[in-house]
Design a protein around this motif. Structure first.
Motif, PDB file in Angstrom:
ATOM      1  N   ARG A   1      34.619  43.969  35.190  1.00  0.00           N
ATOM      2  CA  ARG A   1      35.776  44.850  35.390  1.00  0.00           C
ATOM      3  C   ARG A   1      36.952  44.059  35.952  1.00  0.00           C
ATOM      4  O   ARG A   1      36.788  43.068  36.651  1.00  0.00           O
ATOM      5  CB  ARG A   1      35.427  45.975  36.369  1.00  0.00           C
ATOM      6  N   SER A   2      38.148  44.546  35.671  1.00  0.00           N
ATOM      7  CA  SER A   2      39.338  43.865  36.177  1.00  0.00           C
ATOM      8  C   SER A   2      39.562  44.211  37.646  1.00  0.00           C
ATOM      9  O   SER A   2      39.184  45.273  38.123  1.00  0.00           O
ATOM     10  CB  SER A   2      40.565  44.235  35.345  1.00  0.00           C
ATOM     11  N   GLU A   3      40.176  43.270  38.352  1.00  0.00           N
ATOM     12  CA  GLU A   3      40.420  43.423  39.791  1.00  0.00           C
ATOM     13  C   GLU A   3      41.347  44.597  40.070  1.00  0.00           C
ATOM     14  O   GLU A   3      42.041  45.094  39.196  1.00  0.00           O
ATOM     15  CB  GLU A   3      41.062  42.143  40.352  1.00  0.00           C
ATOM     16  N   ASN A   4      41.394  45.005  41.313  1.00  0.00           N
ATOM     17  CA  ASN A   4      42.278  46.087  41.728  1.00  0.00           C
ATOM     18  C   ASN A   4      43.697  45.561  41.887  1.00  0.00           C
ATOM     19  O   ASN A   4      43.943  44.357  41.882  1.00  0.00           O
ATOM     20  CB  ASN A   4      41.772  46.705  43.035  1.00  0.00           C
ATOM     21  N   GLU A   5      44.630  46.452  42.051  1.00  0.00           N
ATOM     22  CA  GLU A   5      46.044  46.056  42.151  1.00  0.00           C
ATOM     23  C   GLU A   5      46.370  45.270  43.417  1.00  0.00           C
ATOM     24  O   GLU A   5      47.376  44.588  43.490  1.00  0.00           O
ATOM     25  CB  GLU A   5      46.951  47.278  42.035  1.00  0.00           C
ATOM     26  N   ARG A   6      45.514  45.341  44.428  1.00  0.00           N
ATOM     27  CA  ARG A   6      45.742  44.574  45.653  1.00  0.00           C
ATOM     28  C   ARG A   6      45.094  43.197  45.599  1.00  0.00           C
ATOM     29  O   ARG A   6      45.153  42.450  46.549  1.00  0.00           O
ATOM     30  CB  ARG A   6      45.172  45.333  46.859  1.00  0.00           C
ATOM     31  N   SER A   7      44.409  42.888  44.513  1.00  0.00           N
ATOM     32  CA  SER A   7      43.692  41.618  44.346  1.00  0.00           C
ATOM     33  C   SER A   7      42.713  41.366  45.490  1.00  0.00           C
ATOM     34  O   SER A   7      42.586  40.249  45.970  1.00  0.00           O
ATOM     35  CB  SER A   7      44.676  40.451  44.218  1.00  0.00           C
ATOM     36  N   GLN A   8      42.049  42.405  45.930  1.00  0.00           N
ATOM     37  CA  GLN A   8      41.043  42.289  46.983  1.00  0.00           C
ATOM     38  C   GLN A   8      39.750  41.806  46.352  1.00  0.00           C
ATOM     39  O   GLN A   8      39.197  42.476  45.488  1.00  0.00           O
ATOM     40  CB  GLN A   8      40.831  43.644  47.655  1.00  0.00           C
ATOM     41  N   ASP A   9      39.272  40.639  46.760  1.00  0.00           N
ATOM     42  CA  ASP A   9      38.064  40.076  46.172  1.00  0.00           C
ATOM     43  C   ASP A   9      36.863  40.993  46.391  1.00  0.00           C
ATOM     44  O   ASP A   9      36.673  41.541  47.461  1.00  0.00           O
ATOM     45  CB  ASP A   9      37.751  38.698  46.789  1.00  0.00           C
ATOM     46  N   GLY A  10      36.044  41.143  45.354  1.00  0.00           N
ATOM     47  CA  GLY A  10      34.814  41.906  45.471  1.00  0.00           C
ATOM     48  C   GLY A  10      34.972  43.399  45.274  1.00  0.00           C
ATOM     49  O   GLY A  10      34.032  44.155  45.465  1.00  0.00           O
ATOM     50  N   TRP A  11      36.160  43.848  44.875  1.00  0.00           N
ATOM     51  CA  TRP A  11      36.357  45.280  44.675  1.00  0.00           C
ATOM     52  C   TRP A  11      37.183  45.519  43.422  1.00  0.00           C
ATOM     53  O   TRP A  11      38.178  44.836  43.189  1.00  0.00           O
ATOM     54  CB  TRP A  11      37.053  45.904  45.880  1.00  0.00           C
ATOM     55  N   VAL A  12      36.748  46.472  42.616  1.00  0.00           N
ATOM     56  CA  VAL A  12      37.521  46.937  41.469  1.00  0.00           C
ATOM     57  C   VAL A  12      37.666  48.446  41.609  1.00  0.00           C
ATOM     58  O   VAL A  12      36.838  49.100  42.231  1.00  0.00           O
ATOM     59  CB  VAL A  12      36.850  46.553  40.125  1.00  0.00           C
ATOM     60  N   GLU A  13      38.705  48.973  41.042  1.00  0.00           N
ATOM     61  CA  GLU A  13      39.031  50.380  41.279  1.00  0.00           C
ATOM     62  C   GLU A  13      37.999  51.363  40.747  1.00  0.00           C
ATOM     63  O   GLU A  13      37.887  52.465  41.220  1.00  0.00           O
ATOM     64  CB  GLU A  13      40.408  50.699  40.704  1.00  0.00           C
ATOM     65  N   THR A  14      37.210  50.981  39.766  1.00  0.00           N
ATOM     66  CA  THR A  14      36.259  51.909  39.159  1.00  0.00           C
ATOM     67  C   THR A  14      34.858  51.819  39.752  1.00  0.00           C
ATOM     68  O   THR A  14      33.964  52.515  39.293  1.00  0.00           O
ATOM     69  CB  THR A  14      36.176  51.661  37.643  1.00  0.00           C
ATOM     70  N   LEU A  15      34.693  50.975  40.776  1.00  0.00           N
ATOM     71  CA  LEU A  15      33.380  50.809  41.407  1.00  0.00           C
ATOM     72  C   LEU A  15      33.487  50.943  42.918  1.00  0.00           C
ATOM     73  O   LEU A  15      34.497  50.541  43.498  1.00  0.00           O
ATOM     74  CB  LEU A  15      32.796  49.421  41.093  1.00  0.00           C
ATOM     75  N   PRO A  16      32.461  51.457  43.560  1.00  0.00           N
ATOM     76  CA  PRO A  16      32.456  51.461  45.025  1.00  0.00           C
ATOM     77  C   PRO A  16      32.443  50.029  45.554  1.00  0.00           C
ATOM     78  O   PRO A  16      31.934  49.115  44.903  1.00  0.00           O
ATOM     79  CB  PRO A  16      31.141  52.161  45.382  1.00  0.00           C
ATOM     80  N   TRP A  17      32.982  49.843  46.722  1.00  0.00           N
ATOM     81  CA  TRP A  17      33.056  48.517  47.338  1.00  0.00           C
ATOM     82  C   TRP A  17      31.821  48.345  48.210  1.00  0.00           C
ATOM     83  O   TRP A  17      31.720  48.910  49.292  1.00  0.00           O
ATOM     84  CB  TRP A  17      34.323  48.436  48.169  1.00  0.00           C
ATOM     85  N   LEU A  18      30.851  47.564  47.729  1.00  0.00           N
ATOM     86  CA  LEU A  18      29.575  47.430  48.431  1.00  0.00           C
ATOM     87  C   LEU A  18      29.538  46.313  49.453  1.00  0.00           C
ATOM     88  O   LEU A  18      28.793  46.380  50.419  1.00  0.00           O
ATOM     89  CB  LEU A  18      28.437  47.185  47.436  1.00  0.00           C
ATOM     90  N   ARG A  19      30.274  45.252  49.215  1.00  0.00           N
ATOM     91  CA  ARG A  19      30.181  44.113  50.133  1.00  0.00           C
ATOM     92  C   ARG A  19      31.491  43.341  50.135  1.00  0.00           C
ATOM     93  O   ARG A  19      32.259  43.391  49.196  1.00  0.00           O
ATOM     94  CB  ARG A  19      29.027  43.200  49.752  1.00  0.00           C
TER      95      ARG A  19
END
Length: 144
Positions: free
Chosen positions: A106-124
């Protein structure tokens, strides 16, 4: 199995592709490591348990999350993430392996936060704890 939650249909070819790459039986089995089974034993035992809840949710959640088709599939991705949590984030667990594979695709979120994409929960977190505390990427104020 209705006691375990709602299901929905999945395309057979999508489900087959998931089960070809990720073993459904392994995904529904939870390993508990370093258990102390009684007061006199050392914590070295392992216990493997098949979870009917995981068996019920795995194929539906994994298929609909992998083949994400819009906001209606967010719940499937959240379910898949929760199944990984039930495996205690163990990286070799089929469910967690699948979640990481989806994350990588999946593509990264708009904040470019590593390990998180907008369509998935942020697990770690990918960063170190110091990097996270010092980051100014999230503009809202939080307290811990």
């Amino acid at each position: 199995q209705a006691l375990y939650g709602q299901q929905s249909c999945v395309y057979t070819e999508h489900a087959d592709e998931i089960t070809d790459d990720y073993q459904e039986a392994s995904a529904s089995t939870i390993m508990f490591y370093k258990l102390q089974l009684d007061a006199d034993s050392s914590p070295e035992s392992e216990l493997e348990i098949e979870s009917l809840v995981m068996k019920h949710h795995f194929l539906n959640a994994s298929t609909n999350c992998f083949y994400y088709n819009g906001p209606e599939n967010v719940v499937n991705c959240q379910t898949l993430a929760n199944l990984c949590v039930m495996h205690m984030y163990f990286p070799d667990a089929e469910v967690c392996d699948l979640f990481e594979d989806i994350l990588d695709k999946r593509s990264e979120n708009e904040r470019s936060q590593d390990g998180w994409v907008e369509t998935l929960p942020w697990l770690r977190y990918v960063e170190t704890s110091t990097e996270i505390r010092m980051s100014e990427a999230i503009t809202m104020q939080m307290s811990f």
